[in-house]
Design a protein around this motif. Structure first.
Motif, short mmCIF file in Angstrom:
data_model
loop_
_atom_site.label_atom_id
_atom_site.label_comp_id
_atom_site.label_asym_id
_atom_site.label_seq_id
_atom_site.Cartn_x
_atom_site.Cartn_y
_atom_site.Cartn_z
N LEU A 20 65.21 27.92 25.45
CA LEU A 20 65.78 27.58 27.22
C LEU A 20 67.40 28.50 27.43
CD1 LEU A 20 66.29 23.52 26.29
CD2 LEU A 20 64.70 24.52 27.19
N ALA A 21 67.50 28.04 28.27
CA ALA A 21 69.15 28.97 29.03
C ALA A 21 70.25 28.62 28.42
CB ALA A 21 69.10 28.38 30.55
N GLN A 22 69.89 27.04 27.71
CA GLN A 22 71.78 27.70 27.51
C GLN A 22 71.41 27.53 25.68
OE1 GLN A 22 74.09 25.48 29.12
NE2 GLN A 22 75.02 26.36 26.97
N ASP A 23 70.24 28.01 25.09
CA ASP A 23 69.97 28.49 24.31
C ASP A 23 70.47 30.11 23.59
OD1 ASP A 23 69.13 26.30 22.62
OD2 ASP A 23 66.60 26.99 23.69
N TYR A 24 70.45 31.40 24.67
CA TYR A 24 71.04 32.34 24.94
C TYR A 24 72.41 32.37 24.75
CZ TYR A 24 65.85 33.59 26.12
OH TYR A 24 64.83 33.60 25.91
N ILE A 25 72.87 31.25 25.87
CA ILE A 25 74.23 31.48 26.17
C ILE A 25 74.67 30.86 24.71
CG2 ILE A 25 76.02 29.78 26.87
CD1 ILE A 25 74.75 29.52 29.85
N ASP A 26 74.25 29.50 23.99
CA ASP A 26 75.07 29.18 22.64
C ASP A 26 74.90 30.22 21.52
OD1 ASP A 26 75.01 26.59 24.42
OD2 ASP A 26 73.39 26.22 23.01
N HIS A 27 74.53 31.31 21.74
CA HIS A 27 73.80 31.93 20.60
C HIS A 27 74.31 33.65 21.20
CE1 HIS A 27 71.15 29.27 18.91
NE2 HIS A 27 71.37 29.75 17.92
N ASN A 28 74.83 33.84 21.96
CA ASN A 28 75.93 34.85 23.11
C ASN A 28 74.32 36.08 23.10
OD1 ASN A 28 77.89 35.91 24.52
ND2 ASN A 28 78.08 37.00 22.76
N GLN A 83 70.63 23.63 32.88
CA GLN A 83 71.34 24.21 33.42
C GLN A 83 70.68 26.18 32.48
OE1 GLN A 83 75.11 24.45 32.40
NE2 GLN A 83 74.81 23.27 34.07
N SER A 84 69.50 25.97 33.81
CA SER A 84 68.53 27.17 33.40
C SER A 84 68.96 28.35 34.38
CB SER A 84 67.59 26.58 33.79
OG SER A 84 67.25 26.27 34.94
N TYR A 85 70.73 28.90 34.66
CA TYR A 85 70.53 29.46 35.62
C TYR A 85 70.75 30.64 35.14
CZ TYR A 85 74.38 25.85 37.23
OH TYR A 85 74.42 24.05 37.18
N LEU A 86 70.83 31.16 34.44
CA LEU A 86 70.30 32.64 33.54
C LEU A 86 68.28 32.83 33.92
CD1 LEU A 86 71.22 32.71 29.98
CD2 LEU A 86 72.08 33.50 32.03
N PHE A 87 68.19 31.57 34.15
CA PHE A 87 65.72 31.59 34.61
C PHE A 87 66.73 31.77 36.45
CE2 PHE A 87 65.49 29.45 30.81
CZ PHE A 87 65.41 30.55 30.19
N GLY A 88 67.80 31.83 37.04
CA GLY A 88 67.59 31.94 38.25
C GLY A 88 68.11 29.80 39.21
N ARG A 89 68.73 30.90 40.18
CA ARG A 89 69.57 29.72 40.93
C ARG A 89 68.92 29.20 42.79
NH1 ARG A 89 75.87 32.21 40.19
NH2 ARG A 89 74.72 32.62 38.04
N ASP A 90 67.85 30.59 42.87
CA ASP A 90 67.78 29.97 44.64
C ASP A 90 66.54 28.65 44.34
OD1 ASP A 90 67.94 32.76 45.60
OD2 ASP A 90 67.55 33.21 43.43
N THR A 91 66.88 27.99 45.32
CA THR A 91 66.66 26.52 45.76
C THR A 91 65.55 26.59 45.99
OG1 THR A 91 68.77 25.73 45.96
CG2 THR A 91 66.92 24.63 46.07
N VAL A 92 63.80 26.62 45.37
CA VAL A 92 63.03 26.96 45.89
C VAL A 92 62.04 25.76 45.65
CG1 VAL A 92 62.58 29.00 46.08
CG2 VAL A 92 61.69 27.67 44.24
N LEU A 93 61.31 24.97 46.22
CA LEU A 93 60.28 23.46 46.62
C LEU A 93 59.38 23.21 45.68
CD1 LEU A 93 61.03 21.55 49.70
CD2 LEU A 93 62.84 21.84 47.38
#
Length: 575
Positions: free
Chosen positions: A57-65, A520-530
């Motif tokens: 998960l994106a949060q894993d990368y953040i948690d472990h810097n 909390q997956s912004y590292l994977f992209g924050r563009d809104t596509v359906l």
């Protein structure tokens, strides 16, 4: 072995090696699941895709810097399949011939060449390929409408003021309420000296039909707001008008009624002092207590700050699209250091050299104080946490901002919105899409004059209503089997009618982004596509040029407001 921040500056890491390093350092991570969103009355059962043993998960990368995407400054739009003719690239990548233009990035060649690092050829924006329609099925309209009407800006300000936060507190009372926070000329009512201005959103990421509404405010340093140490509204707006002339290159503009007799200045250059002038001509220096500061062509003076709120797509009682209170992001920029042209040229040379050798981007993260872009600006961003509260962006999340606010050829002093402000006095006030017509850009060259509306031209060049050509509502509304319905677009009263979505699409876009917030997956992209993107590369073949020569375009971010006439009285405002 850890992939540290040092690796961000080294081009020798291959994608494969980065994957190995991340796998080694993250194997101890638990594969977290994101709990469904809840409210007092609604249970949201969003579908979560479970990661495999080698996915995190994106949060894993953040948690472990750890770094997930060393090329975060390359936006998702750069991976669009152009089919050699569909060109969204020209809006960012330009080379200009003016010798006095401080922006020396000169990256127009990227319309015909993929200048990516070894890491950058791989598209890391995984959220582009997620089926959000599946994820939002159980989110009710009532829940999302209530969610976006909830203020998350005021709690952020209170948190920053009552904590050990060492950075700026970007406070503007009642900003969540939009236009209500400002007077008729955009001056904040709370005395904070922020000034809202009306501008034409850049095509097409910031069109509401593609997922977000927004507003931008500017504030100048104290000397630009005073005369003899006392605040002067007339001095402030005269200096703002002079800054507008410096940035746009025009020689004169209109300003709110100003008393030249009180200021003892002939602002309109008519040879006399009057009590009610509404015109100001370009001068060599700013006025008031900033009278020793010269106007620098296409550069902001030191101390200039911008505040930019990126919001959900609000829906009013009659289906009108409005700016709701809830913010997806709050962005702040301040020019900490003024760099003269000769120093800027050195910075651009360094950037061009790094890109030439395929090196990865470099920025200095100063924690609470933001990230330095190397051109005098500090950039600070806040984004929603899993509960919807605004939090400071993680370093890699903030590095995403550098893709636009550092070195691309089209910007003016690393900014977009202010060069696109509605000209003169009419442009001071909260953003109001209903008062803006689709005016053309100024002429970028004699070979390619801009004669029709900018947005119409964009639709024709891109072949869709967004960079990915997958906004189905825009395609249905404004395109036929033969391309853009030019007559229909030209008949519109304002850009509001062109770039705002239906209520149904607005709600779907809000729900889709909400699932990104919960992940909390912004590292994977924050563009809104359906739906999963189909016109986007997962890997770029650098041997193939993005666009054929006949489909590359000269373009200027500035607009020809002489073709504009204001219409309508309702604003795109918070309810």
């Amino acid at each position: 072995m850890r992939l540290t921040n040092t690796a961000l500056h080294c081009s020798t890491y291959s994608t494969a090696l980065i994957s190995v390093l991340l796998l080694t350092s993250l194997t101890a991570c638990s594969e977290k699941s994101v709990s469904p969103a809840t409210s007092n009355t609604t249970q949201i059962n969003t579908v979560q895709e479970q990661p495999s043993k080698t996915e995190f998960l994106a949060q894993d990368y953040i948690d472990h810097n750890e770094v997930f995407n060393p090329e975060a400054p390359i936006p998702a739009q750069c991976y669009t399949k152009t089919e050699s003719k569909f060109n969204p690239c020209y809006v960012c990548h330009q080379t200009y011939s003016e010798s006095d233009r401080p922006n020396l990035m000169h990256d127009g060649f990227q319309q015909g060449s993929y200048a990516f690092s070894d890491v950058g050829v791989t598209n890391s924006w995984k959220n582009l390929f997620v089926n959000r329609e599946e994820k939002i099925k159980d989110i009710s309209d009532e829940f999302i409408l209530d969610y976006i009407q909830t203020d998350n800006y005021t709690p952020l300000i209170e948190k920053l003021k009552n904590s050990d936060w060492s950075g700026v507190v970007p406070e503007l009372k009642h900003l969540e309420k939009g236009a209500e926070a400002f007077d008729e000329y955009g001056l904040a009512k709370d005395g904070s000296l922020w000034v809202a201005f009306n501008y034409k959103p850049l095509p097409s990421t910031f069109w509401p039909t593609n997922g977000s509404t927004d507003d931008v405010m500017i504030k100048l340093a104290t000397p630009f707001t005073q005369i003899n140490g006392e605040f002067s509204r007339q001095v402030y707006f005269a200096n703002l008008a002079l800054l507008e002339l410096a940035i746009t290159g025009r020689q004169s503009t209109s300003l709110p009624p100003t008393n030249e007799i009180e200021l003892q200045l002939d602002l309109d250059s008519d040879g006399k002092l009057t009590s009610n002038t509404t015109t100001i001509h370009r001068r060599t220096h700013y006025i008031g207590d900033a009278h020793q500061t010269p106007l620098a062509h296409m550069l902001y003076p030191e101390g200039t700050a911008f505040l930019h709120s990126v919001r959900y797509v609000g829906v009013g009682e009659n289906g009108e699209i409005v700016n709701p209170p809830r913010m997806k992001e709050l962005r702040y920029m301040k020019k900490q250091t003024f760099l003269p042209t000769e120093r800027l040229s050195g910075s651009y040379y360094r950037e061009a050299k790094e890109k030439h050798f395929g090196n990865l981007p470099y920025s200095v993260d100063k924690q609470d104080k933001g990230m330095s872009n190397g051109f005098g600006w500090q950039v600070l961003g806040f984004i929603e946490d899993e509960q919807g509260n605004l939090r400071k962006q993680h370093s890699e999340e903030q590095a995403f901002c550098m893709g636009c606010h550092k070195t691309i050829g089209t910007t003016i002093d690393q900014t977009f919105a202010f060069p696109r402000k509605v000209a003169g006095a009419e442009g001071w006030g909260y953003i109001n899409l209903k008062t803006i017509k689709d005016v053309p850009n100024i002429r970028a060259s004699d070979l390619q004059p801009e004669e029709q509306g900018e947005y119409l031209t964009y639709l024709e060049r891109v072949g869709g209503g967004d960079e990915f050509r997958q906004n189905s509502e825009m395609l249905a509304r404004w395109f036929t089997s033969n391309g853009v319905n030019k007559a229909k677009v030209e008949s519109l009263e304002s850009i509001y009618d062109l770039i705002t979505p239906s209520k149904e699409r607005a709600l779907a876009l809000n729900k889709a982004y909400y699932t990104i917030v919960k992940e909390q997956s912004y590292l994977f992209g924050r563009d809104t596509v359906l739906l999963p993107a189909t016109n986007v590369y997962t890997e770029v073949d650098e041997s193939e040029p993005p666009l054929l020569p006949q489909h590359r375009h000269q373009w200027d971010i500035r607009l020809d407001w002489s073709a504009n006439s204001t219409t309508g009285s309702q604003s795109l405002v918070a309810q």
